[in-house]
Each structure stands twice: as structure tokens, then as C-alpha cells.
Design a protein around this motif. Structure first.
Motif, PDB file in Angstrom:
ATOM      1  N   VAL A  15       0.842  -1.196   0.000  1.00 22.01           N
ATOM      2  CA  VAL A  15       0.000   0.000   0.000  1.00 22.01           C
ATOM      3  C   VAL A  15       0.874   1.241   0.000  1.00 22.01           C
ATOM      4  N   ASP A  16       0.575   2.193  -0.887  1.00 22.43           N
ATOM      5  CA  ASP A  16       1.320   3.445  -0.958  1.00 22.43           C
ATOM      6  C   ASP A  16       0.699   4.475  -0.019  1.00 22.43           C
ATOM      7  N   ILE A  17       1.515   5.467   0.365  1.00 22.34           N
ATOM      8  CA  ILE A  17       1.005   6.489   1.280  1.00 22.34           C
ATOM      9  C   ILE A  17      -0.090   7.323   0.615  1.00 22.34           C
ATOM     10  N   ALA A  18      -0.127   7.335  -0.718  1.00 25.39           N
ATOM     11  CA  ALA A  18      -1.187   8.070  -1.408  1.00 25.39           C
ATOM     12  C   ALA A  18      -2.555   7.481  -1.088  1.00 25.39           C
ATOM     13  N   ASP A  19      -2.593   6.220  -0.680  1.00 22.96           N
ATOM     14  CA  ASP A  19      -3.869   5.570  -0.371  1.00 22.96           C
ATOM     15  C   ASP A  19      -4.380   5.907   1.022  1.00 22.96           C
ATOM     16  N   VAL A  20      -3.528   6.415   1.892  1.00 21.07           N
ATOM     17  CA  VAL A  20      -3.962   6.691   3.275  1.00 21.07           C
ATOM     18  C   VAL A  20      -3.773   8.152   3.663  1.00 21.07           C
ATOM     19  N   MET A  21      -3.184   8.959   2.795  1.00 21.39           N
ATOM     20  CA  MET A  21      -2.866  10.340   3.148  1.00 21.39           C
ATOM     21  C   MET A  21      -4.138  11.178   3.292  1.00 21.39           C
ATOM     22  N   VAL A  22      -3.999  12.317   3.971  1.00 26.40           N
ATOM     23  CA  VAL A  22      -5.044  13.331   4.014  1.00 26.40           C
ATOM     24  C   VAL A  22      -4.939  14.138   2.723  1.00 26.40           C
ATOM     25  N   HIS A  23      -5.989  14.109   1.912  1.00 22.81           N
ATOM     26  CA  HIS A  23      -5.924  14.781   0.613  1.00 22.81           C
ATOM     27  C   HIS A  23      -5.754  16.286   0.783  1.00 22.81           C
ATOM     28  N   ARG A  24      -5.164  16.878  -0.214  1.00 19.04           N
ATOM     29  CA  ARG A  24      -4.882  18.316  -0.169  1.00 19.04           C
ATOM     30  C   ARG A  24      -6.132  19.145   0.099  1.00 19.04           C
ATOM     31  N   ARG A  25      -7.279  18.701  -0.437  1.00 18.74           N
ATOM     32  CA  ARG A  25      -8.524  19.452  -0.230  1.00 18.74           C
ATOM     33  C   ARG A  25      -8.881  19.545   1.252  1.00 18.74           C
ATOM     34  N   ASN A  26      -8.485  18.494   2.008  1.00 21.68           N
ATOM     35  CA  ASN A  26      -8.841  18.436   3.425  1.00 21.68           C
ATOM     36  C   ASN A  26      -7.715  18.886   4.351  1.00 21.68           C
ATOM     37  N   MET A  27      -6.622  19.348   3.758  1.00 19.24           N
ATOM     38  CA  MET A  27      -5.503  19.816   4.570  1.00 19.24           C
ATOM     39  C   MET A  27      -5.791  21.191   5.159  1.00 19.24           C
ATOM     40  N   MET A  28      -5.355  21.406   6.377  1.00 16.03           N
ATOM     41  CA  MET A  28      -5.396  22.737   6.976  1.00 16.03           C
ATOM     42  C   MET A  28      -4.026  23.362   6.813  1.00 16.03           C
ATOM     43  N   MET A  29      -3.967  24.505   6.162  1.00 16.36           N
ATOM     44  CA  MET A  29      -2.715  25.223   5.965  1.00 16.36           C
ATOM     45  C   MET A  29      -2.908  26.674   6.372  1.00 16.36           C
ATOM     46  N   ILE A  30      -1.839  27.296   6.799  1.00 17.43           N
ATOM     47  CA  ILE A  30      -1.887  28.688   7.258  1.00 17.43           C
ATOM     48  C   ILE A  30      -0.890  29.515   6.463  1.00 17.43           C
ATOM     49  N   ASP A  31      -1.331  30.701   6.051  1.00  9.92           N
ATOM     50  CA  ASP A  31      -0.449  31.636   5.342  1.00  9.92           C
ATOM     51  C   ASP A  31       0.480  32.298   6.358  1.00  9.92           C
ATOM     52  N   VAL A  32       1.775  32.093   6.183  1.00  3.26           N
ATOM     53  CA  VAL A  32       2.744  32.615   7.144  1.00  3.26           C
ATOM     54  C   VAL A  32       2.808  34.133   7.137  1.00  3.26           C
ATOM     55  N   SER A  33       2.269  34.785   6.094  1.00  8.08           N
ATOM     56  CA  SER A  33       2.299  36.249   6.026  1.00  8.08           C
ATOM     57  C   SER A  33       1.229  36.898   6.894  1.00  8.08           C
ATOM     58  N   GLU A  34       0.312  36.088   7.450  1.00  4.31           N
ATOM     59  CA  GLU A  34      -0.714  36.653   8.334  1.00  4.31           C
ATOM     60  C   GLU A  34      -0.067  37.115   9.642  1.00  4.31           C
ATOM     61  N   PRO A  35      -0.738  37.997  10.348  1.00  2.00           N
ATOM     62  CA  PRO A  35      -0.196  38.451  11.650  1.00  2.00           C
ATOM     63  C   PRO A  35       0.017  37.255  12.580  1.00  2.00           C
ATOM     64  N   SER A  36       1.072  37.325  13.353  1.00  3.64           N
ATOM     65  CA  SER A  36       1.418  36.210  14.223  1.00  3.64           C
ATOM     66  C   SER A  36       0.307  35.891  15.213  1.00  3.64           C
ATOM     67  N   SER A  37      -0.393  36.896  15.693  1.00  2.00           N
ATOM     68  CA  SER A  37      -1.483  36.645  16.642  1.00  2.00           C
ATOM     69  C   SER A  37      -2.602  35.839  15.980  1.00  2.00           C
ATOM     70  N   ASP A  38      -2.871  36.139  14.689  1.00  2.00           N
ATOM     71  CA  ASP A  38      -3.907  35.384  13.974  1.00  2.00           C
ATOM     72  C   ASP A  38      -3.462  33.935  13.747  1.00  2.00           C
ATOM     73  N   ILE A  39      -2.180  33.762  13.418  1.00  2.00           N
ATOM     74  CA  ILE A  39      -1.664  32.412  13.205  1.00  2.00           C
ATOM     75  C   ILE A  39      -1.753  31.590  14.479  1.00  2.00           C
ATOM     76  N   ILE A  40      -1.377  32.207  15.601  1.00  2.00           N
ATOM     77  CA  ILE A  40      -1.417  31.504  16.888  1.00  2.00           C
ATOM     78  C   ILE A  40      -2.846  31.108  17.238  1.00  2.00           C
ATOM     79  N   GLN A  41      -3.799  32.008  16.964  1.00  2.00           N
ATOM     80  CA  GLN A  41      -5.193  31.695  17.268  1.00  2.00           C
ATOM     81  C   GLN A  41      -5.686  30.530  16.419  1.00  2.00           C
ATOM     82  N   GLN A  42      -5.281  30.467  15.148  1.00  2.00           N
ATOM     83  CA  GLN A  42      -5.675  29.361  14.287  1.00  2.00           C
ATOM     84  C   GLN A  42      -5.080  28.045  14.782  1.00  2.00           C
ATOM     85  N   VAL A  43      -3.839  28.104  15.259  1.00  3.93           N
ATOM     86  CA  VAL A  43      -3.203  26.894  15.786  1.00  3.93           C
ATOM     87  C   VAL A  43      -3.924  26.422  17.037  1.00  3.93           C
ATOM     88  N   ILE A  44      -4.334  27.379  17.903  1.00  4.42           N
ATOM     89  CA  ILE A  44      -5.042  27.011  19.133  1.00  4.42           C
ATOM     90  C   ILE A  44      -6.407  26.408  18.816  1.00  4.42           C
TER      91      ILE A  44
END
Length: 428
Positions: A202-231
């Protein structure tokens, strides 16, 4: 009369030897090598003799066959001479009938039935005498084997190169399926053991979290906003991108955020997010689960970004994803939902989300839908239908009816599956 009595006694003694050889053959071939090997590793002398004997199966089987045929032929010859002396020429017929019955019942069926019921115990007992006989009869057995090889070579058959029809994994899988069919292993345990054997396939492509369902954060956002999203996120590790979601530059860990905030004077707006993020780890989609599991262990890193051959981000894989492939879904107190995407309807059908993997569906329903060309149920439907179906369309494949209940843009998101196999076959 004394000679006649001696001959009769010799016949019965030879039948006992024949029973010994027949039972030995069955016990040695039916004994659990795994169990006896464990005993040998603990120093059991009888198990050590067994281990050495079965390493060369042709040798001990040839010895048993040679000994069995010798005693059977000699017993038949003696019985024939006794019957001729007692009944004249008709004794040949009587000897044939009597010896056939005696050999079949007492020298074949009885000892083999006993041996198959107590294979391990009897194998330990007979291993040493058979090993001694193999040493004594070794030259004769080798001669017989050479004659067999040369005879088969005349027909173009070369037995010097042995073909292994079943790999060790297939043998183990067959054993698991056998015990499961006999009720010795529950379905959950069978699925777990089978998943361990599938790690290389079995390849990891069969069990991975698809890109559509990934949570990603834009590093250019204010640090306080990034921290709140992480929390607020239900995850401890989150990818960070810069300008473009395809440009992942790091991975932030909630624990690193906490450490930064706990420092004297730590404030959200003063935290340098880039200084806290870890370097992203990119892995190809064709990596097997076994290879990725070993890589997680070696790097002591449980988070990787999955890319295709062009470097395009496809999703992410974690150690938990691989463990869930083995033991099933692992939910914790921070998971916002707990569902496997499969709902049982009252009419015998099931409703399945399109993102459910075929492997998960097969394990849940004990089906055998193919997963070579598609990873998800929606992918299987599209691959077989050769079109992107619309809501309301249904297709019959692999003795199942797939009906599209919901579609969003070009993605099939919900299906209803009806099992079309006959009730008696389905019950089996």
C-alpha cells in the motif's frame, strides 16, 4: 507350525512398522514449524532434532517412503506365503484381501488420523528415530532421488530449481484466513493482521489526508492570527505556506507556540513564527507504508508532505494515518467528529461518502472490491463508469449497484451501494 507362527508374528510386526512410518510422515509434515521452532529456540532437544530434520524435507520423506515400502512389500510377501501354505493357490487372493484391509485400516488410516490430531507431540517423538534412519539409509535415498531427477529430466522437468509458489506473506495470510473462516480469529483481528502484511503493498497516497482536506496557514498573516488558528485547530502540526498554498515553507507545532508564549514577556504579536517552524519533509506518493513507517522511526518525525513526480503537493501523511491503517480509526478528545463515512440503511443498502477508501469499505463490509486503479469509492465508480456521473445515475459493477446521491462540481461526494449478490452467497 512354529515357522508358520513366526511368519504370522513377523507380518504383524511389519504392520506396526508400517504404521510407524505412515504416522511419522503425517506428523512431521503437519506439525507447526513455528511452534516447534519457538521450542527449539528455548533449548528443547527434541525440537532441535525436528528442526534439523525438516530442513531437508526430501531426505526424511525419502527415508519414510523407502522404509514404508520395504515393510509393506515384505509383509505382503510373508502373508502370501502363509496363506498359500494354509489354503493353497487360493491363498494369493486371501492374502491380497486380508493385507489390503490390514494395511489400509491399521497401517494407514489409523496412524495418520492419530498423527494429524497430535501432530506436534508425535513429531517430537519420531524425529530422532527418523533422523537416525535417514543417516543409515542416506546413500540409498540419494540414489533414488538421483534416479528420479534423471528420469524427470528426460521429460524436460528440472527439479533442481525449486519454484516458490507462495511467499511467506501469502502463507501467513492463508493461515489467517483459514483460522478466521473456522472462527479462531475475529474479523477485527484478521483485518489488523492483514493490514500489517499489506504495508509493503500500500502506498502512502492511499492513506494520506488529501490536499482538499488539509489545513494550511499563510505565514504572512499576523502572528497573533496564526497563533489563534493553531489554538483553534484540532491538530498539533500545521503546514505553513508563503504566497501560494503550493509553496509550503515549514510546519508549525502547537508545542513550540506554547513554549514561545510561556517565555517572559511572551506576547502573541511579538512571536516570530518563522523562527519556530520546522523544515517541511516532502515524500513521494509512491512510498510504501512500510518504507514511510521506517522513515518516521529513523527521522523521529511523524509528519510529512506528499508530492507527486512533478513536486505538486497532493496531501500529507502522519504516523497516526499509518497506525489507523493497521488498527482502525483512532479518535481522541479533540476530534470534532467520529465517523467512517459509512451509514447502514434500514433497507439493506449503505450510504457511503465518496472519500471513503476502498480498503476501509472492504474491511468494514468484508467485500473484495478492487483497489488497484482507484483509492476511494468515488474513484472506483468514475474509473469503472469512464464518466463523471451526475446525481441520480446508477451503475452495476462487481455485483454491487452504485447510485450517486450527491455531486459537488466534478466530485462525487455521496453514494448509495446495494449488494446484488444472492442472499445465500452473501451470507456465506
Amino acid at each position: 507350525m512354529s515357522e508358520l507362527g513366526f511368519a504370522i508374528g513377523a507380518v504383524f510386526a511389519l504392520l506396526v512398522l508400517s504404521a510407524f512410518f505412515s504416522g511419522s510422515e503425517t506428523a512431521l509434515t503437519a506439525a507447526s514449524r513455528a511452534r516447534l521452532r519457538h521450542m527449539a529456540s528455548e533449548g528443547d532437544k527434541q525440537a532441535l532434532v525436528f528442526e534439523a530434520l525438516v530442513e531437508l524435507p526430501e531426505r526424511f520423506i525419502g527415508t519414510i517412503l523407502l522404509g514404508n515400502n520395504l515393510v509393506n512389500i515384505l509383509a505382503s510377501a510373508l502373508a502370501t506365503s502363509v496363506m498359500i501354505e494354509l489354503f493353497g493357490e487360493a491363498g494369493v487372493v486371501y492374502a491380497t484381501l486380508v493385507m489390503t484391509a490390514l494395511v489400509l485400516v491399521f497401517a494407514e488410516v489409523l496412524p495418520k488420523t492419530l498423527a494429524i490430531s497430535r501432530a506436534d507431540r508425535i513429531a517430537l517423538v519420531v524425529a530422532k528415530p527418523i533422523s537416525l534412519l535417514a543417516t543409515v539409509l542416506g546413500p540409498v535415498v540419494n540414489l533414488v532421488q538421483e534416479i528420479v531427477r534423471r528420469t524427470l529430466s528426460l521429460f524436460g522437468i528440472d527439479i533442481s530449481e525449486k519454484d516458490t509458489f507462495l511467499s511467506s506473506h501469502e502463507e501467513i495470510r492463508g493461515t489467517i484466513d483459514l483460522h478466521a473462516s473456522e472462527g479462531g480469529i475475529v474479523k477485527e483481528h484478521r483485518d489488523m493482521l492483514g493490514s500489517i502484511l499489506d504495508l509493503d503493498d500500500v502506498d502512502i497516497a492511499d492513506v494520506m489526508v488529501h490536499r482538499r482536506n488539509m489545513m494550511m496557514i499563510d505565514v504572512s498573516e499576523p502572528s497573533s492570527d496564526i497563533i489563534q488558528q493553531v489554538i483553534d485547530a484540532p491538530y498539533t502540526r500545521i503546514p505553513l505556506y508563503e504566497d501560494d498554498p503550493d509553496n509550503i515553507i515549514g510546519v508549525i507545532h502547537a508545542k513550540d507556540i506554547l513554549r514561545a508564549l510561556m517565555k517572559p514577556g511572551g506576547r502573541r504579536d511579538r512571536v516570530n513564527i518563522k523562527s519556530l517552524m520546522a523544515e517541511p519533509w516532502f515524500v513521494p506518493e509512491t512510498t510504501s507504508l512500510r518504507e514511510q513507517l521506517d522513515a518516521f522511526t529513523a527521522r523521529k518525525n511523524h509528519f510529512a508532505i506528499v508530492v507527486d513526480e512533478y513536486g505538486v503537493i497532493l496531501g500529507l501523511v502522519t504516523l497516526e494515518d499509518i497506525l489507523e491503517e493497521i488498527v482502525g480509526d483512532i479518535a481522541d478528545e479533540y476530534d470534532t467528529f467520529e465517523t467512517d463515512g459509512i451509514t447502514f440503511n434500514g433497507d439493506g443498502t449503505i450510504t457511503v461518502e465518496g472519500t471513503v477508501t476502498i480498503r476501509d469499505l472492504n474491511r468494514r463490509m468484508d467485500w473484495t472490491l478492487p483497489d488497484e486503479d482507484a483509492a476511494t469509492v468515488a474513484g472506483l465508480l468514475i474509473n469503472e463508469a469512464r464518466v463523471i456521473p451526475v446525481k441520480g445515475q446508477s451503475f452495476d459493477f462487481f455485483e454491487r449497484r452504485f447510485e450517486v446521491l450527491r455531486r459537488q462540481r466534478n466530485q462525487v461526494t455521496l453514494l448509495k451501494i446495494t449488494d446484488l449478490t444472492p442472499p445465500e452467497q452473501n451470507a456465506a
